[in-house]
Design a protein around this motif. Structure first.
Motif, PDB file in Angstrom:
ATOM      1  N   MET B   1      83.218  26.541  46.300  1.00  0.00           N
ATOM      2  CA  MET B   1      83.601  25.195  46.884  1.00  0.00           C
ATOM      3  C   MET B   1      82.614  24.360  46.154  1.00  0.00           C
ATOM      4  SD  MET B   1      83.129  24.468  51.115  1.00  0.00           S
ATOM      5  CE  MET B   1      81.600  23.627  51.231  1.00  0.00           C
ATOM      6  N   LYS B   2      82.929  23.118  45.855  1.00  0.00           N
ATOM      7  CA  LYS B   2      82.179  22.064  45.233  1.00  0.00           C
ATOM      8  C   LYS B   2      80.969  21.471  45.926  1.00  0.00           C
ATOM      9  CE  LYS B   2      82.434  17.228  43.644  1.00  0.00           C
ATOM     10  NZ  LYS B   2      82.741  15.953  44.557  1.00  0.00           N
ATOM     11  N   GLU B   3      79.923  21.427  45.117  1.00  0.00           N
ATOM     12  CA  GLU B   3      78.591  21.378  46.046  1.00  0.00           C
ATOM     13  C   GLU B   3      78.704  19.883  45.918  1.00  0.00           C
ATOM     14  OE1 GLU B   3      74.578  21.600  43.836  1.00  0.00           O
ATOM     15  OE2 GLU B   3      74.713  23.374  44.775  1.00  0.00           O
ATOM     16  N   LEU B   4      78.235  19.342  47.303  1.00  0.00           N
ATOM     17  CA  LEU B   4      78.073  17.833  47.381  1.00  0.00           C
ATOM     18  C   LEU B   4      76.837  17.369  46.622  1.00  0.00           C
ATOM     19  CD1 LEU B   4      78.797  17.797  51.127  1.00  0.00           C
ATOM     20  CD2 LEU B   4      80.249  17.086  49.657  1.00  0.00           C
ATOM     21  N   SER B   5      77.220  16.148  46.034  1.00  0.00           N
ATOM     22  CA  SER B   5      76.109  15.357  45.610  1.00  0.00           C
ATOM     23  C   SER B   5      74.966  14.902  46.638  1.00  0.00           C
ATOM     24  CB  SER B   5      76.784  14.308  44.558  1.00  0.00           C
ATOM     25  OG  SER B   5      76.967  13.121  45.371  1.00  0.00           O
ATOM     26  N   ASP B   6      74.093  14.433  46.073  1.00  0.00           N
ATOM     27  CA  ASP B   6      72.868  13.899  47.219  1.00  0.00           C
ATOM     28  C   ASP B   6      73.407  12.731  47.717  1.00  0.00           C
ATOM     29  OD1 ASP B   6      71.410  15.863  46.483  1.00  0.00           O
ATOM     30  OD2 ASP B   6      70.019  14.489  45.429  1.00  0.00           O
ATOM     31  N   ARG B   7      74.297  11.748  47.029  1.00  0.00           N
ATOM     32  CA  ARG B   7      74.678  10.558  47.395  1.00  0.00           C
ATOM     33  C   ARG B   7      75.886  10.731  48.598  1.00  0.00           C
ATOM     34  NH1 ARG B   7      73.128   5.498  48.122  1.00  0.00           N
ATOM     35  NH2 ARG B   7      74.125   5.627  50.033  1.00  0.00           N
ATOM     36  N   GLU B   8      76.667  11.857  48.263  1.00  0.00           N
ATOM     37  CA  GLU B   8      77.841  12.212  49.298  1.00  0.00           C
ATOM     38  C   GLU B   8      77.167  12.775  50.689  1.00  0.00           C
ATOM     39  OE1 GLU B   8      81.656  13.790  46.568  1.00  0.00           O
ATOM     40  OE2 GLU B   8      79.726  15.142  46.634  1.00  0.00           O
ATOM     41  N   ILE B   9      76.254  13.583  50.367  1.00  0.00           N
ATOM     42  CA  ILE B   9      75.631  14.109  51.645  1.00  0.00           C
ATOM     43  C   ILE B   9      74.956  12.884  52.623  1.00  0.00           C
ATOM     44  CG2 ILE B   9      73.690  15.501  52.474  1.00  0.00           C
ATOM     45  CD1 ILE B   9      74.106  17.202  49.805  1.00  0.00           C
ATOM     46  N   ILE B  10      74.319  11.998  51.595  1.00  0.00           N
ATOM     47  CA  ILE B  10      73.588  10.633  52.246  1.00  0.00           C
ATOM     48  C   ILE B  10      74.772   9.962  53.366  1.00  0.00           C
ATOM     49  CG2 ILE B  10      72.374   8.617  52.111  1.00  0.00           C
ATOM     50  CD1 ILE B  10      71.155  10.180  49.727  1.00  0.00           C
ATOM     51  N   ASP B  11      75.996   9.795  52.527  1.00  0.00           N
ATOM     52  CA  ASP B  11      76.832   8.918  53.099  1.00  0.00           C
ATOM     53  C   ASP B  11      77.384   9.730  54.443  1.00  0.00           C
ATOM     54  OD1 ASP B  11      76.697   6.876  51.195  1.00  0.00           O
ATOM     55  OD2 ASP B  11      78.368   7.693  50.195  1.00  0.00           O
ATOM     56  N   SER B  12      77.476  10.956  54.399  1.00  0.00           N
ATOM     57  CA  SER B  12      78.038  11.579  55.627  1.00  0.00           C
ATOM     58  C   SER B  12      76.966  11.837  56.725  1.00  0.00           C
ATOM     59  CB  SER B  12      78.351  13.381  55.063  1.00  0.00           C
ATOM     60  OG  SER B  12      77.234  13.868  54.873  1.00  0.00           O
ATOM     61  N   VAL B  13      75.784  11.836  56.401  1.00  0.00           N
ATOM     62  CA  VAL B  13      74.614  11.800  57.351  1.00  0.00           C
ATOM     63  C   VAL B  13      74.652  10.295  58.087  1.00  0.00           C
ATOM     64  CG1 VAL B  13      72.205  11.784  57.930  1.00  0.00           C
ATOM     65  CG2 VAL B  13      73.238  13.266  56.425  1.00  0.00           C
ATOM     66  N   SER B  15      77.293   8.662  58.221  1.00  0.00           N
ATOM     67  CA  SER B  15      78.411   8.286  58.941  1.00  0.00           C
ATOM     68  C   SER B  15      78.529   8.891  60.159  1.00  0.00           C
ATOM     69  CB  SER B  15      79.656   8.491  58.108  1.00  0.00           C
ATOM     70  OG  SER B  15      79.702   9.804  57.843  1.00  0.00           O
ATOM     71  N   GLY B  16      77.506   9.624  60.539  1.00  0.00           N
ATOM     72  CA  GLY B  16      77.196  10.311  61.774  1.00  0.00           C
ATOM     73  C   GLY B  16      77.161  11.985  61.626  1.00  0.00           C
ATOM     74  N   LYS B  17      77.204  12.554  60.612  1.00  0.00           N
ATOM     75  CA  LYS B  17      77.214  14.060  60.435  1.00  0.00           C
ATOM     76  C   LYS B  17      75.457  14.361  60.308  1.00  0.00           C
ATOM     77  CE  LYS B  17      81.898  15.195  58.903  1.00  0.00           C
ATOM     78  NZ  LYS B  17      82.563  15.615  57.723  1.00  0.00           N
ATOM     79  N   LYS B  18      74.875  14.151  61.202  1.00  0.00           N
ATOM     80  CA  LYS B  18      73.411  14.394  61.221  1.00  0.00           C
ATOM     81  C   LYS B  18      72.933  15.783  60.760  1.00  0.00           C
ATOM     82  CE  LYS B  18      71.961  11.253  64.620  1.00  0.00           C
ATOM     83  NZ  LYS B  18      71.367  11.245  66.011  1.00  0.00           N
ATOM     84  N   ALA B  60      64.651   6.618  56.927  1.00  0.00           N
ATOM     85  CA  ALA B  60      64.461   5.649  56.024  1.00  0.00           C
ATOM     86  C   ALA B  60      65.815   5.482  55.336  1.00  0.00           C
ATOM     87  CB  ALA B  60      63.355   5.917  55.354  1.00  0.00           C
ATOM     88  N   LEU B  61      66.860   6.491  55.527  1.00  0.00           N
ATOM     89  CA  LEU B  61      67.935   6.786  54.758  1.00  0.00           C
ATOM     90  C   LEU B  61      68.837   5.458  54.840  1.00  0.00           C
ATOM     91  CD1 LEU B  61      69.646  10.266  55.198  1.00  0.00           C
ATOM     92  CD2 LEU B  61      68.543   9.366  52.986  1.00  0.00           C
ATOM     93  N   PRO B  62      69.038   4.897  55.863  1.00  0.00           N
ATOM     94  CA  PRO B  62      70.040   3.602  55.787  1.00  0.00           C
ATOM     95  C   PRO B  62      69.387   2.610  55.042  1.00  0.00           C
ATOM     96  CG  PRO B  62      69.450   4.272  58.281  1.00  0.00           C
ATOM     97  CD  PRO B  62      68.450   5.009  57.499  1.00  0.00           C
ATOM     98  N   GLY B  63      68.288   2.484  54.775  1.00  0.00           N
ATOM     99  CA  GLY B  63      67.484   1.666  53.719  1.00  0.00           C
ATOM    100  C   GLY B  63      67.656   2.249  52.255  1.00  0.00           C
TER     101      GLY B  63
END
Lengths: 170, 185
Positions: B1-13, B15-18, B60-63
């Motif tokens: 499985m492709k490893e998610l990048s930090d940016r992709e993880i942050i976006d998913s968090v 968007s609600g996937k805490k 602080a992730l939203p910032g």
């Protein structure tokens, strides 16, 4: 730091220019000490790249639990602020109704009763929350404000009771 | 499985996937812990500061605009949190009353196994002055670039380079002093 050390460090970090590369090569060929220093540094450098963290902390569970608790606390805080703001508006509305609406209505029903002693208070509230009057709020607004105040009191009381129970339990 | 990048993880968090934040925690806990352990010289404190840093980062992730890499941004939070801890009065008092753990926990072992070699190198890095060992850990173990290290520590690129060069020299001196050069080199 002498020139050879500087060049060796640059070599390790892949930052040597072509001229510097030639300079280092010459130094290494002409000086055995620099040659062995380069070997030693390069060996240490490659070993350091293989160095690993000796720790295995497992914090994900703890971190997520803390985040959940803090998120709940934050949401609760927002609710409390909302209630407080609503409460403040309700109280302000009630005061306005009390010192403006009541005096006007009393004057129309009982024209003989002297309510002039309330006029400074009425004026004060007209100045501070007179915008309610200019908006020509319907009567139902006052009822809503009263209901809001009662609900606010009730919610604050409930919250206070929950917190008190938590403290007693602890 | 492709490893998610930090940016992709942050976006998913965001968007609600805490729960995806745990991926970032697992990715960075080991690295940041080493850094904090060097600063605090105490497992308990390092763990406490790291936990706080992750929680701080989460809120602080939203910032986080992505102008810098997440690793640099997060290391900066960790470094500042560690710095606040070690400069606090309570910490200083605690330190005066207890002995540091690192020497007891990570003595140089005279075995040539790869595992011990790696641990011994880490131990030796820990014997350097704080800033030097932080630069070494971030550069060699965590794989940060010199520019990123400078951003984390608030240093210019040139200063970071100088610290790295001096650290290498000091490490070589230590290796000779500890008579472990044969084991490690």
């Amino acid at each position: 730091m002498n020139r050879s050390d500087e060049l060796i460090n640059k070599y390790l970090d892949n930052e040597l220019s072509e001229a510097e590369s030639g300079e280092l090569e010459n130094l290494v060929q002409s000086d055995q000490e620099i040659h062995s220093e380069l070997d030693r540094s390069a060996k240490l450098h490659s070993n350091l790249k293989l160095a690993d963290h000796p720790f295995e902390p497992n914090l994900s569970r703890k971190v997520m639990d803390t985040i959940l608790v803090k998120s709940a606390e934050k949401a609760e805080k927002n609710i409390i602020y909302g209630i407080i703001i609503f409460f403040a508006f309700s109280i302000a509305g009630l005061f306005y109704w009390l010192f403006n609406g009541v005096t006007d209505q009393t004057a129309s029903v009982l024209p003989d009763v002297d309510l002039s002693f309330l006029s400074p208070v009425t004026e004060y509230y007209n100045r501070s929350i007179g915008f309610l009057n200019s908006a020509e709020l319907p009567e139902s607004t006052y009822i809503l404000l009263a209901v809001g105040a009662v609900v606010t009191f009730y919610l604050l009381y409930e919250h206070h009771r929950e917190v008190r129970t938590l403290i007693i339990k602890k | 499985m492709k490893e998610l990048s930090d940016r992709e993880i942050i976006d998913s968090v965001l968007s609600g996937k805490k729960e995806n934040f745990t991926i970032l925690v697992k990715r960075y806990e080991k690295r940041a812990y080493s850094l904090l352990f060097r600063m605090t010289r105490n497992h308990e404190d390092a763990e406490e500061v790291l936990q706080d840093s992750f929680v701080k980062a989460y809120f602080a992730l939203p910032g986080f605009k992505g102008e810098a890499k997440f690793s640099t941004w997060f290391y900066r939070i960790v470094y500042n949190a560690g710095l606040s801890m070690v400069t606090s009065k309570a910490y200083k008092m605690k330190q005066q009353m207890s002995s540091p753990e690192s020497e007891e926990a990570f003595g140089v072992e005279n075995s040539g196994s790869v595992d011990n070699k790696n641990k011994n190198l880490y131990f030796l890095m820990n014997q350097l002055p704080v800033k030097n060992s932080l630069v070494m850990i971030m550069y060699y173990i965590d794989g940060l670039s010199l520019k990123e290290i400078g951003e984390v520590l608030g240093l210019s690129l040139q200063n970071t380079k100088v610290i790295l060069y001096r650290s290498r020299e000091k490490l070589k001196e230590l290796l000779t002093k500890e008579e472990t050069a044969e084991i490690l080199l």
